[in-house]
Design an enzyme around this catalytic site. Structure first.
Site, PDB file in Angstrom:
ATOM      1  CB  ALA A 192      30.587  38.937   1.608  1.00 21.80           C
ATOM      2  NE  ARG A 201      26.544  19.386   1.893  1.00 22.85           N
ATOM      3  CZ  ARG A 201      27.406  19.287   0.875  1.00 22.85           C
ATOM      4  NH1 ARG A 201      27.887  20.386   0.292  1.00 22.85           N
ATOM      5  NH2 ARG A 201      27.794  18.111   0.443  1.00 22.85           N
ATOM      6  NE  ARG A 241      -2.337  -1.990   3.196  1.00 20.13           N
ATOM      7  CZ  ARG A 241      -2.744  -2.154   4.441  1.00 20.13           C
ATOM      8  NH1 ARG A 241      -3.758  -1.458   4.903  1.00 20.13           N
ATOM      9  NH2 ARG A 241      -2.129  -2.988   5.252  1.00 20.13           N
TER      10      ARG A 241
HETATM   11  C1  UD1 Z   1      -1.882  -7.180  12.034  1.00 24.86           C
HETATM   12  C2  UD1 Z   1      -2.693  -8.110  12.930  1.00 24.86           C
HETATM   13  C3  UD1 Z   1      -3.977  -7.396  13.347  1.00 24.86           C
HETATM   14  C4  UD1 Z   1      -3.607  -6.106  14.057  1.00 24.86           C
HETATM   15  C5  UD1 Z   1      -2.717  -5.239  13.199  1.00 24.86           C
HETATM   16  C6  UD1 Z   1      -2.175  -4.088  14.014  1.00 24.86           C
HETATM   17  C7  UD1 Z   1      -2.253 -10.399  12.244  1.00 24.86           C
HETATM   18  C8  UD1 Z   1      -2.754 -11.569  11.510  1.00 24.86           C
HETATM   19  N1  UD1 Z   1      -3.009  -9.309  12.221  1.00 24.86           N
HETATM   20  O1  UD1 Z   1      -2.614  -6.919  10.851  1.00 24.86           O
HETATM   21  O2  UD1 Z   1      -4.735  -8.212  14.228  1.00 24.86           O
HETATM   22  O3  UD1 Z   1      -4.811  -5.409  14.408  1.00 24.86           O
HETATM   23  O4  UD1 Z   1      -1.568  -5.979  12.727  1.00 24.86           O
HETATM   24  O5  UD1 Z   1      -1.451  -3.207  13.220  1.00 24.86           O
HETATM   25  O6  UD1 Z   1      -1.199 -10.469  12.869  1.00 24.86           O
HETATM   26  N2  UD1 Z   1       4.746  -9.514   8.245  1.00 24.86           N
HETATM   27  C9  UD1 Z   1       5.770 -10.428   8.020  1.00 24.86           C
HETATM   28  N3  UD1 Z   1       5.481 -11.546   7.305  1.00 24.86           N
HETATM   29  C10 UD1 Z   1       4.239 -11.809   6.815  1.00 24.86           C
HETATM   30  C11 UD1 Z   1       3.215 -10.874   7.059  1.00 24.86           C
HETATM   31  C12 UD1 Z   1       3.497  -9.747   7.789  1.00 24.86           C
HETATM   32  O7  UD1 Z   1       6.905 -10.222   8.451  1.00 24.86           O
HETATM   33  O8  UD1 Z   1       4.079 -12.852   6.189  1.00 24.86           O
HETATM   34  C13 UD1 Z   1       5.063  -8.302   9.028  1.00 24.86           C
HETATM   35  C14 UD1 Z   1       4.826  -7.007   8.258  1.00 24.86           C
HETATM   36  O9  UD1 Z   1       6.025  -6.599   7.628  1.00 24.86           O
HETATM   37  C15 UD1 Z   1       4.430  -6.041   9.369  1.00 24.86           C
HETATM   38  C16 UD1 Z   1       3.765  -6.930  10.409  1.00 24.86           C
HETATM   39  O10 UD1 Z   1       4.190  -8.252  10.135  1.00 24.86           O
HETATM   40  O11 UD1 Z   1       5.547  -5.417   9.967  1.00 24.86           O
HETATM   41  C17 UD1 Z   1       2.247  -6.859  10.378  1.00 24.86           C
HETATM   42  O12 UD1 Z   1       1.779  -7.219   9.096  1.00 24.86           O
HETATM   43  P1  UD1 Z   1       0.575  -6.436   8.403  1.00 24.86           P
HETATM   44  O13 UD1 Z   1       0.360  -7.048   7.088  1.00 24.86           O
HETATM   45  O14 UD1 Z   1       0.798  -4.972   8.496  1.00 24.86           O
HETATM   46  O15 UD1 Z   1      -0.618  -6.903   9.373  1.00 24.86           O
HETATM   47  P2  UD1 Z   1      -2.010  -6.175   9.521  1.00 24.86           P
HETATM   48  O16 UD1 Z   1      -2.901  -6.568   8.412  1.00 24.86           O
HETATM   49  O17 UD1 Z   1      -1.795  -4.736   9.778  1.00 24.86           O
HETATM   50 MG    MG Z   2      -0.062  -3.383   9.517  1.00 22.81          MG
END
Ligand code: UD1
Ligand code: MG
Length: 452
Positions: A370, A323, A18
């Site tokens: 300057a 810098r 996203r």
């Molecule tokens: C997740 C939670 C949800 C919670 C929300 C809070 C789960 C199933 N859902 O949803 O309940 O309300 O976070 O923000 O846990 N990631 C991996 N490997 C994967 C998938 C995800 O490392 O296969 C990591 C992503 O990089 C991220 C985190 O896990 O940092 C959460 O994944 P994301 O897809 O953002 O979960 P949400 O749909 O937000």
């Molecule tokens: Mg998330």
């Protein structure tokens, strides 16, 4: 903070679709520092026994950014439960050695989390009788996208249901899963191994661990924590919102430490900006990473600073650019449209207008006129300019590096200095002025006649 140590797993393998970016999500920056670095930093006061970052395939850049913190690859990304499992081989040996009470699971995209909040989550799990799992609960303004926490009549956490799997009644629950969890290290990977993927997304949800623990007769709890800190960044709009919240926090911290921010909402700080007491930051100043400012310094409007070290009494700006490698010793003045890079300006140096000082070392008490330019680059390499103490560099001087100007030397206006200037010398390195009396009038008459 907490007495016994924990192992931390930071999940960062999600594709972050996203954000619509070529860069992995967790490398996007908040206050001049990647989101994943914020998460690693917040763990520092706990001194975790081990920290592991779970990255996706083709995420070498993330592995490099977090090094020396080790990372493991989860490929393909099959959900948060699968991501935790990917860290288990790496952790197993360390857990077997003992001394680790908890496995804390964090997300790489929650840069606003504070250490106090993690401590609260740990305390909730460890409170006697200890629970197997403690989940961060939150009540966000819009619960729609989040997993919901289903509680029993006694307030115990029964299970977590993901938004897309939730019934109408479950969707009405305002208490949501903030994402982070503390797991009893004795049960953590046994429970994670039991997670299946029988759900709407065919993913292994870490959130299923709650119902699995309950089925084993283990208890689970919720620590209700501030929603603002659990903000997960999934879109550019959320990235901007997180930046705004972080800036508010950093400005407040700077003011509490004794700096005056005349219009705080117009000052942008980096997470590592250090401001001393009685520093005054005028409106519209931007700090990149690595700036340290001692007491009693004034940064005037519209200045941009990064990687600079400024001693007390200095005045910078308006419209100055410092810098990386700019070192300003006590009482230095750097004025409008002056750029300083990889240069030390000794105590009391004044460079008040329109200059470029790069790769230089300028002794105490020297005045830079300057329009002075250090010509540090020949198109291939960089060279240094060294100027002694109490020297005077006339306006519009070009110092062609490598070159040295001795202590107390006086370089005349408009000079192009290509060889070293001895101490206390007066150096004039420009064409001598030639006056031709009456020639302007004669020229005018001649040109007028032609036009005739
Ligand atoms: C997740 C939670 C949800 C919670 C929300 C809070 C789960 C199933 N859902 O949803 O309940 O309300 O976070 O923000 O846990 N990631 C991996 N490997 C994967 C998938 C995800 O490392 O296969 C990591 C992503 O990089 C991220 C985190 O896990 O940092 C959460 O994944 P994301 O897809 O953002 O979960 P949400 O749909 O937000
Ligand atoms: Mg998330």
């Amino acid at each position: 903070m907490s007495q016994s140590r924990f192992a931390a797993i930071i999940l960062a393998a999600g594709e972050g679709t996203r954000l619509n970016s070529a860069r992995p999500k967790v490398l996007h920056e908040i206050a001049g520092q990647s989101m994943i670095r914020h998460v690693i930093d917040v763990l520092r006061p706990f001194d975790p026994a081990v920290t592991i970052v779970v990255v996706g395939r083709d995420m070498d850049s993330v592995a490099q950014a977090v090094a020396p913190v080790p990372s493991v690859v989860q490929s393909p990304p099959r959900g948060t439960g699968d991501a935790v499992r990917a860290a288990s081989p790496e952790l197993a040996a360390r857990l077997a050695q003992g001394g680790i009470s908890d496995v804390v699971v964090l997300f790489g995209d929650t840069p606003l989390l504070r250490a106090e909040t993690i401590a609260e989550l740990l305390d909730t799990r460890r409170r006697a009788p200890q629970a197997a799992v403690a989940v961060a609960g939150m009540r966000p303004a819009d619960p729609a996208p989040y997993g919901r926490l289903v509680l029993g009549d006694d307030g115990a956490l029964l299970r977590i249901v993901e938004a897309r799997d939730a019934s109408v009644e479950e969707r009405a629950i305002g208490l949501c899963n903030g994402g982070i969890m503390a797991l009893d290290s004795r049960h953590a990977f046994d429970l994670v191994d039991r997670i299946g993927n029988d759900n709407a997304k065919r993913e292994f949800y870490l959130t299923d661990i709650v119902a699995i623990a309950r089925a084993q007769g283990l208890s689970c709890r919720v620590a209700e924590l501030p929603a603002a800190e659990l903000l997960g960044v999934n879109t550019r709009a959320e990235l901007a919102a997180a930046e705004g919240l972080m800036q508010e926090r950093l400005r407040r911290r700077a003011m509490e430490a004794g700096a005056t921010l005349i219009a705080p909402e117009t000052v942008f700080l980096a997470s590592d900006t250090e401001l001393g007491r009685d520093v005054v930051i005028e409106p519209n100043v931007v700090f990149g990473p690595g700036v340290r400012i001692a007491d009693n310094v004034r940064i005037r409007s519209f200045s941009h600073l990064e990687g600079a070290d400024i001693a007390s009494g200095a005045i910078v700006g308006p419209f100055a650019r410092l810098r990386p490698g700019a070192v300003l010793e006590a009482d230095v003045h750097v004025g409008n449209f002056v750029e300083v890079k990889a240069s030390r300006l000794g105590a009391g140096v004044k460079a008040s207008h329109l200059s470029y000082l790069g790769d230089s070392d300028i002794g105490a008490g020297t005045n830079i006129g300057a329009g002075t330019i250090t010509c540090n680059y020949d198109g291939f390499s960089k060279f240094r300019t060294v100027i002694g103490e109490r020297a005077f560099i006339g306006s519009n001087t070009a110092l062609v590096a490598p070159v040295t100007v001795g202590d107390g030397a006086y370089v005349a206006t408009g000079s192009v200095v290509t060889s070293d200037v001895p101490a206390d010398a007066l150096t004039i390195a420009r064409a001598r002025q030639v006056d031709k009396p009456g020639r302007a009038a004669a020229l005018r008459a001649q040109l007028k006649g032609k036009k005739g």
